[in-house]
Design a protein around this motif. Structure first.
Motif, PDB file in Angstrom:
ATOM      1  N   LEU A 134       0.839  -1.193   0.000  1.00 27.72           N
ATOM      2  CA  LEU A 134       0.000   0.000   0.000  1.00 27.72           C
ATOM      3  C   LEU A 134       0.879   1.251   0.000  1.00 27.72           C
ATOM      4  O   LEU A 134       2.111   1.159   0.109  1.00 27.72           O
ATOM      5  CB  LEU A 134      -0.906  -0.006   1.236  1.00 27.72           C
ATOM      6  N   PRO A 135       0.284   2.439  -0.114  1.00 31.97           N
ATOM      7  CA  PRO A 135       1.079   3.670  -0.047  1.00 31.97           C
ATOM      8  C   PRO A 135       1.932   3.738   1.226  1.00 31.97           C
ATOM      9  O   PRO A 135       1.560   3.184   2.258  1.00 31.97           O
ATOM     10  CB  PRO A 135       0.013   4.768  -0.059  1.00 31.97           C
ATOM     11  N   SER A 136       3.065   4.410   1.120  1.00 25.51           N
ATOM     12  CA  SER A 136       3.983   4.654   2.241  1.00 25.51           C
ATOM     13  C   SER A 136       4.674   3.398   2.740  1.00 25.51           C
ATOM     14  O   SER A 136       5.165   3.364   3.864  1.00 25.51           O
ATOM     15  CB  SER A 136       3.254   5.330   3.417  1.00 25.51           C
ATOM     16  N   ASP A 139     -12.957  -6.087   1.888  1.00 25.08           N
ATOM     17  CA  ASP A 139     -13.522  -4.832   2.384  1.00 25.08           C
ATOM     18  C   ASP A 139     -12.520  -4.081   3.256  1.00 25.08           C
ATOM     19  O   ASP A 139     -12.337  -2.867   3.107  1.00 25.08           O
ATOM     20  CB  ASP A 139     -14.799  -5.100   3.189  1.00 25.08           C
ATOM     21  N   VAL A 140     -11.886  -4.791   4.174  1.00 28.34           N
ATOM     22  CA  VAL A 140     -10.926  -4.130   5.070  1.00 28.34           C
ATOM     23  C   VAL A 140      -9.715  -3.644   4.288  1.00 28.34           C
ATOM     24  O   VAL A 140      -9.210  -2.538   4.514  1.00 28.34           O
ATOM     25  CB  VAL A 140     -10.503  -5.072   6.210  1.00 28.34           C
ATOM     26  N   LEU A 141      -9.241  -4.441   3.346  1.00 28.34           N
ATOM     27  CA  LEU A 141      -8.095  -4.036   2.540  1.00 28.34           C
ATOM     28  C   LEU A 141      -8.411  -2.758   1.766  1.00 28.34           C
ATOM     29  O   LEU A 141      -7.571  -1.850   1.672  1.00 28.34           O
ATOM     30  CB  LEU A 141      -7.708  -5.157   1.589  1.00 28.34           C
ATOM     31  N   ALA A 142      -9.619  -2.658   1.241  1.00 36.47           N
ATOM     32  CA  ALA A 142     -10.010  -1.454   0.510  1.00 36.47           C
ATOM     33  C   ALA A 142     -10.045  -0.244   1.440  1.00 36.47           C
ATOM     34  O   ALA A 142      -9.584   0.851   1.070  1.00 36.47           O
ATOM     35  CB  ALA A 142     -11.384  -1.662  -0.137  1.00 36.47           C
ATOM     36  N   GLU A 143     -10.567  -0.402   2.653  1.00 39.09           N
ATOM     37  CA  GLU A 143     -10.615   0.697   3.616  1.00 39.09           C
ATOM     38  C   GLU A 143      -9.214   1.150   3.999  1.00 39.09           C
ATOM     39  O   GLU A 143      -8.926   2.353   4.039  1.00 39.09           O
ATOM     40  CB  GLU A 143     -11.371   0.258   4.871  1.00 39.09           C
ATOM     41  N   ARG A 155      -7.355   4.780   3.373  1.00 34.42           N
ATOM     42  CA  ARG A 155      -6.860   5.588   4.490  1.00 34.42           C
ATOM     43  C   ARG A 155      -5.362   5.874   4.340  1.00 34.42           C
ATOM     44  O   ARG A 155      -4.903   6.981   4.625  1.00 34.42           O
ATOM     45  CB  ARG A 155      -7.151   4.887   5.812  1.00 34.42           C
ATOM     46  N   CYS A 156      -4.608   4.891   3.905  1.00 35.83           N
ATOM     47  CA  CYS A 156      -3.172   5.105   3.713  1.00 35.83           C
ATOM     48  C   CYS A 156      -2.903   6.091   2.583  1.00 35.83           C
ATOM     49  O   CYS A 156      -1.915   6.842   2.618  1.00 35.83           O
ATOM     50  CB  CYS A 156      -2.464   3.779   3.438  1.00 35.83           C
ATOM     51  N   ALA A 157      -3.768   6.107   1.579  1.00 37.07           N
ATOM     52  CA  ALA A 157      -3.623   7.076   0.490  1.00 37.07           C
ATOM     53  C   ALA A 157      -3.996   8.477   0.949  1.00 37.07           C
ATOM     54  O   ALA A 157      -3.415   9.464   0.483  1.00 37.07           O
ATOM     55  CB  ALA A 157      -4.498   6.650  -0.693  1.00 37.07           C
ATOM     56  N   GLN A 158      -4.950   8.579   1.863  1.00 39.32           N
ATOM     57  CA  GLN A 158      -5.390   9.888   2.346  1.00 39.32           C
ATOM     58  C   GLN A 158      -4.424  10.475   3.363  1.00 39.32           C
ATOM     59  O   GLN A 158      -4.229  11.693   3.421  1.00 39.32           O
ATOM     60  CB  GLN A 158      -6.789   9.773   2.960  1.00 39.32           C
ATOM     61  N   TRP A 159      -3.817   9.607   4.185  1.00 33.70           N
ATOM     62  CA  TRP A 159      -2.874  10.077   5.215  1.00 33.70           C
ATOM     63  C   TRP A 159      -1.565   9.298   5.099  1.00 33.70           C
ATOM     64  O   TRP A 159      -1.181   8.567   6.018  1.00 33.70           O
ATOM     65  CB  TRP A 159      -3.486   9.892   6.606  1.00 33.70           C
ATOM     66  N   GLY A 165       2.770   5.896   7.145  1.00 38.66           N
ATOM     67  CA  GLY A 165       4.153   5.432   7.033  1.00 38.66           C
ATOM     68  C   GLY A 165       4.932   5.634   8.306  1.00 38.66           C
ATOM     69  O   GLY A 165       5.715   4.759   8.720  1.00 38.66           O
ATOM     70  N   ILE A 166       4.753   6.780   8.966  1.00 41.18           N
ATOM     71  CA  ILE A 166       5.472   7.046  10.212  1.00 41.18           C
ATOM     72  C   ILE A 166       4.972   6.131  11.318  1.00 41.18           C
ATOM     73  O   ILE A 166       5.759   5.666  12.159  1.00 41.18           O
ATOM     74  CB  ILE A 166       5.355   8.537  10.587  1.00 41.18           C
TER      75      ILE A 166
END
Length: 294
Positions: free
Chosen positions: A6-8, A43-47, A51-55, A60-61
């Motif tokens: 996922l992102p970060s 469903d959880v993976l999509a959520e 969230r990781c894309a939004q924050w 990542g931190i």
């Protein structure tokens, strides 16, 4: 597919747990602390992906801090690491965006934000900002430290009980107060030089299970983080547990990357932060986040 990136740099494993993943999702029951059992992995993976894309900075931190903190080491180093990361995020664009969306706010003045009494050799400490579901504020932190200090310095105190008046134990940091410090460095000093987390950790080192938390209602954010430092947590069936800080562009900042990780492992701690989902008392008991249902 055994894992998804996922992102970060967040890595979610699917069904097959690995130490290197941020956490593992499975639709099958598991006692493995690396695994979170959910009704629908998709469903959880999509959520979590959204969230990781939004924050991305906060996500990542969070992962970095949880991997860096040694839960078996003394609490001080982990609390300092967490607070420095938290201050970094306070100076970042995601927290600034949340502050802008929230707009101006004012913390209501509530007398006696924490009440305490000593009966025989036991000190009872209760959050008392009832109308705010005991949301944690600067004045509450000062009053909590004052109460805990009595127990810390007096060897005749053999038990400490932390609880909350009203409908909730503690709903986390008072959002009206967030962003009120002039700069992140000052906020770091306030968190670490006047830290209920470190005092609770010291009391638990001395008293063990006789440093107890009794929780009910909302047990969120800093409330959960502080309770997790206690040697024993009793929960009512009404309790709801969660770590909502990511949606502010932040990570847990009251020692939770240490206290909660000690209880449930870094993988399930990461899941609580990155998913934003809450868990119920039976799940918390099964994970080891709490010790008893009463």
């Amino acid at each position: 597919m055994t894992h998804v990136e996922l992102p970060s740099g967040i890595v979610v494993a699917i069904e097959s747990p690995t130490d290197g993943a941020t956490f593992t999702l499975s639709e099958n029951e598991s006692d493995d602390r690396r695994v979170v059992t959910v009704a629908s992995v998709a469903d959880v993976l999509a959520e979590v992906t959204e969230r990781c894309a939004q924050w991305p900075h906060a996500a990542g931190i969070c992962d970095d801090v949880l991997r860096a903190v040694d839960p078996a080491a003394p609490a001080f180093g982990g609390v300092i690491t967490e607070s420095l990361a938290y201050s970094t995020l306070q100076a970042g664009p995601e927290f600034a965006r949340w502050l802008d969306e929230r707009g101006p706010s004012q913390v209501p003045k509530i007398p006696d934000p924490v009440v305490a009494e000593r009966i025989d050799d036991t000190v009872y400490v209760r959050f008392n900002r009832v109308r705010r579901h005991n949301a944690f504020s600067t004045d509450a932190r000062g009053a909590l430290l004052e109460a805990l200090e009595v127990a810390r310095v007096d060897p005749s105190v053999t038990e400490v009980v932390l609880s909350g008046n009203g409908p909730s134990f503690c709903s986390g940091g008072d959002l009206a107060e967030f962003g009120s410090f002039l700069d992140p460095a000052s906020a770091h000093f306030a968190r670490t030089r006047y830290s209920p987390a470190l005092v609770l950790a010291e009391l638990t080192d001395r008293l063990g299970k006789r440093c107890r938390a009794r929780v009910h209602g909302q047990v969120l954010g800093s409330g959960l983080e502080m309770a997790a430092f206690c040697g024993h947590i009793e929960s009512s069936p009404s309790a709801v547990f969660g770590l909502p800080e990511l949606s502010l562009g932040l990570i847990p900042g009251a020692g939770g990357t240490v206290s909660i990780t000690r209880r449930i492992g870094r993988w399930r701690t990461a899941y609580l932060v990155l998913s934003g989902r809450t868990i119920d008392p039976p799940t918390a008991l099964r994970w080891g986040l709490i010790d008893a249902l009463v």
